[in-house]
Design a protein around this motif. Sequence first.
Motif, PDB file in Angstrom:
ATOM      1  N   VAL A  25      68.133  -4.523  82.038  1.00  0.00           N
ATOM      2  CA  VAL A  25      68.657  -5.701  81.329  1.00  0.00           C
ATOM      3  C   VAL A  25      70.210  -5.903  81.532  1.00  0.00           C
ATOM      4  O   VAL A  25      70.988  -5.197  80.839  1.00  0.00           O
ATOM      5  N   PRO A  26      70.750  -6.446  82.632  1.00  0.00           N
ATOM      6  CA  PRO A  26      72.278  -6.293  82.784  1.00  0.00           C
ATOM      7  C   PRO A  26      72.810  -7.327  81.881  1.00  0.00           C
ATOM      8  O   PRO A  26      72.399  -8.532  81.821  1.00  0.00           O
ATOM      9  N   THR A  27      73.960  -6.924  81.269  1.00  0.00           N
ATOM     10  CA  THR A  27      74.754  -7.778  80.420  1.00  0.00           C
ATOM     11  C   THR A  27      76.393  -7.625  80.601  1.00  0.00           C
ATOM     12  O   THR A  27      76.859  -6.367  81.206  1.00  0.00           O
ATOM     13  N   MET A  28      77.151  -8.610  80.327  1.00  0.00           N
ATOM     14  CA  MET A  28      78.598  -8.464  80.289  1.00  0.00           C
ATOM     15  C   MET A  28      79.127  -8.085  78.661  1.00  0.00           C
ATOM     16  O   MET A  28      80.090  -8.448  78.291  1.00  0.00           O
ATOM     17  N   GLY A  29      78.155  -7.870  77.850  1.00  0.00           N
ATOM     18  CA  GLY A  29      78.597  -7.498  76.512  1.00  0.00           C
ATOM     19  C   GLY A  29      78.896  -8.938  75.582  1.00  0.00           C
ATOM     20  O   GLY A  29      78.378 -10.016  76.061  1.00  0.00           O
ATOM     21  N   LEU A  31      77.348  -9.388  72.797  1.00  0.00           N
ATOM     22  CA  LEU A  31      75.791  -9.401  72.739  1.00  0.00           C
ATOM     23  C   LEU A  31      75.346 -10.498  71.656  1.00  0.00           C
ATOM     24  O   LEU A  31      76.148 -10.579  70.568  1.00  0.00           O
ATOM     25  N   HIS A  32      74.382 -11.347  71.925  1.00  0.00           N
ATOM     26  CA  HIS A  32      73.855 -12.166  71.047  1.00  0.00           C
ATOM     27  C   HIS A  32      72.277 -12.056  70.967  1.00  0.00           C
ATOM     28  O   HIS A  32      71.829 -11.327  71.821  1.00  0.00           O
ATOM     29  N   GLN A  33      71.660 -13.084  70.196  1.00  0.00           N
ATOM     30  CA  GLN A  33      70.277 -12.997  70.322  1.00  0.00           C
ATOM     31  C   GLN A  33      69.627 -13.228  71.565  1.00  0.00           C
ATOM     32  O   GLN A  33      68.707 -12.748  71.806  1.00  0.00           O
ATOM     33  N   GLY A  34      70.378 -13.825  72.355  1.00  0.00           N
ATOM     34  CA  GLY A  34      69.804 -14.270  73.585  1.00  0.00           C
ATOM     35  C   GLY A  34      69.514 -13.144  74.532  1.00  0.00           C
ATOM     36  O   GLY A  34      68.603 -12.864  75.470  1.00  0.00           O
ATOM     37  N   HIS A  35      70.663 -12.368  74.385  1.00  0.00           N
ATOM     38  CA  HIS A  35      70.511 -10.973  75.202  1.00  0.00           C
ATOM     39  C   HIS A  35      69.609 -10.197  74.755  1.00  0.00           C
ATOM     40  O   HIS A  35      68.657  -9.516  75.462  1.00  0.00           O
ATOM     41  N   LEU A  36      69.438 -10.222  73.158  1.00  0.00           N
ATOM     42  CA  LEU A  36      68.346  -9.090  72.599  1.00  0.00           C
ATOM     43  C   LEU A  36      67.032  -9.578  72.981  1.00  0.00           C
ATOM     44  O   LEU A  36      66.149  -8.884  73.190  1.00  0.00           O
ATOM     45  N   SER A  37      66.817 -10.986  73.220  1.00  0.00           N
ATOM     46  CA  SER A  37      65.330 -11.368  73.535  1.00  0.00           C
ATOM     47  C   SER A  37      65.007 -11.092  74.704  1.00  0.00           C
ATOM     48  O   SER A  37      63.913 -10.771  75.246  1.00  0.00           O
ATOM     49  N   LEU A  38      65.983 -10.556  75.893  1.00  0.00           N
ATOM     50  CA  LEU A  38      65.695 -10.028  77.038  1.00  0.00           C
ATOM     51  C   LEU A  38      65.181  -8.580  77.113  1.00  0.00           C
ATOM     52  O   LEU A  38      64.334  -8.204  77.610  1.00  0.00           O
ATOM     53  N   ILE A  39      66.053  -7.839  76.082  1.00  0.00           N
ATOM     54  CA  ILE A  39      65.826  -6.341  75.534  1.00  0.00           C
ATOM     55  C   ILE A  39      64.314  -6.484  75.197  1.00  0.00           C
ATOM     56  O   ILE A  39      63.390  -5.676  75.798  1.00  0.00           O
ATOM     57  N   PHE A 143      65.405  -8.185  83.792  1.00  0.00           N
ATOM     58  CA  PHE A 143      65.334  -9.451  83.022  1.00  0.00           C
ATOM     59  C   PHE A 143      66.638 -10.351  83.159  1.00  0.00           C
ATOM     60  O   PHE A 143      67.508  -9.668  82.944  1.00  0.00           O
ATOM     61  N   PHE A 144      66.499 -11.659  83.398  1.00  0.00           N
ATOM     62  CA  PHE A 144      67.544 -12.484  83.482  1.00  0.00           C
ATOM     63  C   PHE A 144      67.131 -13.530  82.704  1.00  0.00           C
ATOM     64  O   PHE A 144      66.090 -14.091  82.723  1.00  0.00           O
ATOM     65  N   GLY A 145      68.113 -14.214  82.031  1.00  0.00           N
ATOM     66  CA  GLY A 145      68.004 -15.490  81.397  1.00  0.00           C
ATOM     67  C   GLY A 145      68.135 -16.699  82.130  1.00  0.00           C
ATOM     68  O   GLY A 145      68.592 -16.926  82.988  1.00  0.00           O
ATOM     69  N   GLU A 146      67.301 -17.849  81.605  1.00  0.00           N
ATOM     70  CA  GLU A 146      67.217 -18.935  82.558  1.00  0.00           C
ATOM     71  C   GLU A 146      68.351 -19.728  82.326  1.00  0.00           C
ATOM     72  O   GLU A 146      68.847 -20.885  82.713  1.00  0.00           O
ATOM     73  N   LYS A 147      69.197 -19.293  81.104  1.00  0.00           N
ATOM     74  CA  LYS A 147      70.798 -19.871  80.736  1.00  0.00           C
ATOM     75  C   LYS A 147      71.328 -19.898  82.048  1.00  0.00           C
ATOM     76  O   LYS A 147      72.105 -20.998  82.358  1.00  0.00           O
ATOM     77  N   ASP A 148      71.485 -18.936  82.816  1.00  0.00           N
ATOM     78  CA  ASP A 148      71.973 -18.880  84.186  1.00  0.00           C
ATOM     79  C   ASP A 148      70.959 -19.117  85.083  1.00  0.00           C
ATOM     80  O   ASP A 148      70.840 -18.162  86.113  1.00  0.00           O
ATOM     81  N   PHE A 149      70.381 -20.144  85.323  1.00  0.00           N
ATOM     82  CA  PHE A 149      69.221 -20.669  85.986  1.00  0.00           C
ATOM     83  C   PHE A 149      69.557 -20.184  87.708  1.00  0.00           C
ATOM     84  O   PHE A 149      68.642 -19.562  88.236  1.00  0.00           O
ATOM     85  N   CYS A 171      63.681 -15.427  81.606  1.00  0.00           N
ATOM     86  CA  CYS A 171      63.320 -15.664  80.417  1.00  0.00           C
ATOM     87  C   CYS A 171      64.058 -16.881  79.809  1.00  0.00           C
ATOM     88  O   CYS A 171      64.959 -17.070  80.187  1.00  0.00           O
ATOM     89  N   PRO A 172      63.393 -17.389  78.600  1.00  0.00           N
ATOM     90  CA  PRO A 172      63.604 -18.620  78.321  1.00  0.00           C
ATOM     91  C   PRO A 172      65.158 -18.526  77.666  1.00  0.00           C
ATOM     92  O   PRO A 172      65.514 -17.541  76.879  1.00  0.00           O
ATOM     93  N   ILE A 173      65.815 -19.843  77.678  1.00  0.00           N
ATOM     94  CA  ILE A 173      67.184 -20.013  76.920  1.00  0.00           C
ATOM     95  C   ILE A 173      67.006 -19.872  75.509  1.00  0.00           C
ATOM     96  O   ILE A 173      66.318 -20.798  74.799  1.00  0.00           O
ATOM     97  N   LEU A 174      67.800 -19.051  74.730  1.00  0.00           N
ATOM     98  CA  LEU A 174      67.812 -18.957  73.374  1.00  0.00           C
ATOM     99  C   LEU A 174      68.966 -19.832  72.978  1.00  0.00           C
ATOM    100  O   LEU A 174      69.866 -19.873  73.450  1.00  0.00           O
ATOM    101  N   ARG A 175      68.617 -20.726  71.870  1.00  0.00           N
ATOM    102  CA  ARG A 175      69.727 -21.650  71.224  1.00  0.00           C
ATOM    103  C   ARG A 175      70.044 -21.287  69.901  1.00  0.00           C
ATOM    104  O   ARG A 175      69.271 -20.948  68.962  1.00  0.00           O
ATOM    105  N   ALA A 181      73.192 -23.788  73.594  1.00  0.00           N
ATOM    106  CA  ALA A 181      72.833 -22.690  74.333  1.00  0.00           C
ATOM    107  C   ALA A 181      73.461 -21.405  73.639  1.00  0.00           C
ATOM    108  O   ALA A 181      74.894 -21.415  73.771  1.00  0.00           O
ATOM    109  N   MET A 182      72.995 -20.270  73.433  1.00  0.00           N
ATOM    110  CA  MET A 182      73.760 -19.054  72.919  1.00  0.00           C
ATOM    111  C   MET A 182      74.519 -18.363  73.961  1.00  0.00           C
ATOM    112  O   MET A 182      74.105 -18.714  75.250  1.00  0.00           O
ATOM    113  N   SER A 183      75.796 -18.187  73.624  1.00  0.00           N
ATOM    114  CA  SER A 183      76.517 -17.465  74.933  1.00  0.00           C
ATOM    115  C   SER A 183      77.791 -16.829  74.295  1.00  0.00           C
ATOM    116  O   SER A 183      78.047 -17.078  73.264  1.00  0.00           O
TER     117      SER A 183
END
Length: 278
Positions: A25-29, A31-39, A143-149, A171-175, A181-183
Amino acid sequence: MLIYKSVNELQQFLTENKHKIIGFVPTMGALHQGHLSLIQASQQKADVTICSIFVNPIQFNKQEDLDNYPRNVGADVLKLESVNCEVLFLPSIEEMYPNKKYKNFEFGSLAEVMEGEHRPGHFNGVANVIERFFEIILPNYAFFGEKDFQQLAIVKALTKQLGLKTEIVGCPILREDSGLAMSSRNERLTVEQKKDASIIFEALSFIKNNYLKNNIAEHKSYFAKTISAKNMELEYIEFADGNTLQPIQNFNDTDYCVVFIAVHVGKVRLIDNVTIFN
Ligand code: AMP
């Protein structure tokens, strides 16, 4: 949680765990619940989940945006531990780009619209960092979020181009409860701006629920008006085919329609998307 800062250490860990299924799961830190949903999605499929935190300088097309990007590794470590992430990879710029050689990728029309058009060089920066991560880790799943479709589509195209076996999982967008949208960038919004920004999802949902009642041009102008009434600035709104990402002018031009937006709230740039039909 194991924390590795060097490629060597991480690869030694991978060698010791070579029979395990690796999820990445690559991220830029920040972190919020959206990232954790990818984990958590990774933990469903993989034996070991590796999360990376790396603010990739070459995917920022504005220095100011890079300078202002939120960073909080201390809090990130606690969040990752709270979901039992096994490994955090925290590389330096030198570890990631030892010889500062960057490739030029070709994604054709996929990278010429929306984020590709408005953030020149962005996806090339993303492709370089993901190629490097995949070279280091060779994950079974990423794993990548659909937030960044659009990014998800680019990463799928990249994996295909490189002939890699890594399976890319969207993975679906968490809001937030407000629909926003969480960001990581939301951290830079004031309470008031956050409230205003919730109109973005409200308006996109209204469009989704009423899409047959108006044509695309009318929906776009409704969205533009709604955004400017809250003193936010619309960068773009585009209705596109969810597979090719090419803009459409009429709903019957596709059987998979997604609406994409970029909006500036003060100095913060937000993106979002909603599937209209599929
Ligand atoms: P970032 O740290 O912004 O580069 O995001 C890392 C990953 O988390 C990307 O695959 C994003 O698409 C994903 N992500 C970011 N925000 C969300 C969200 N609200 N819901 C689901 N995934 C997200």
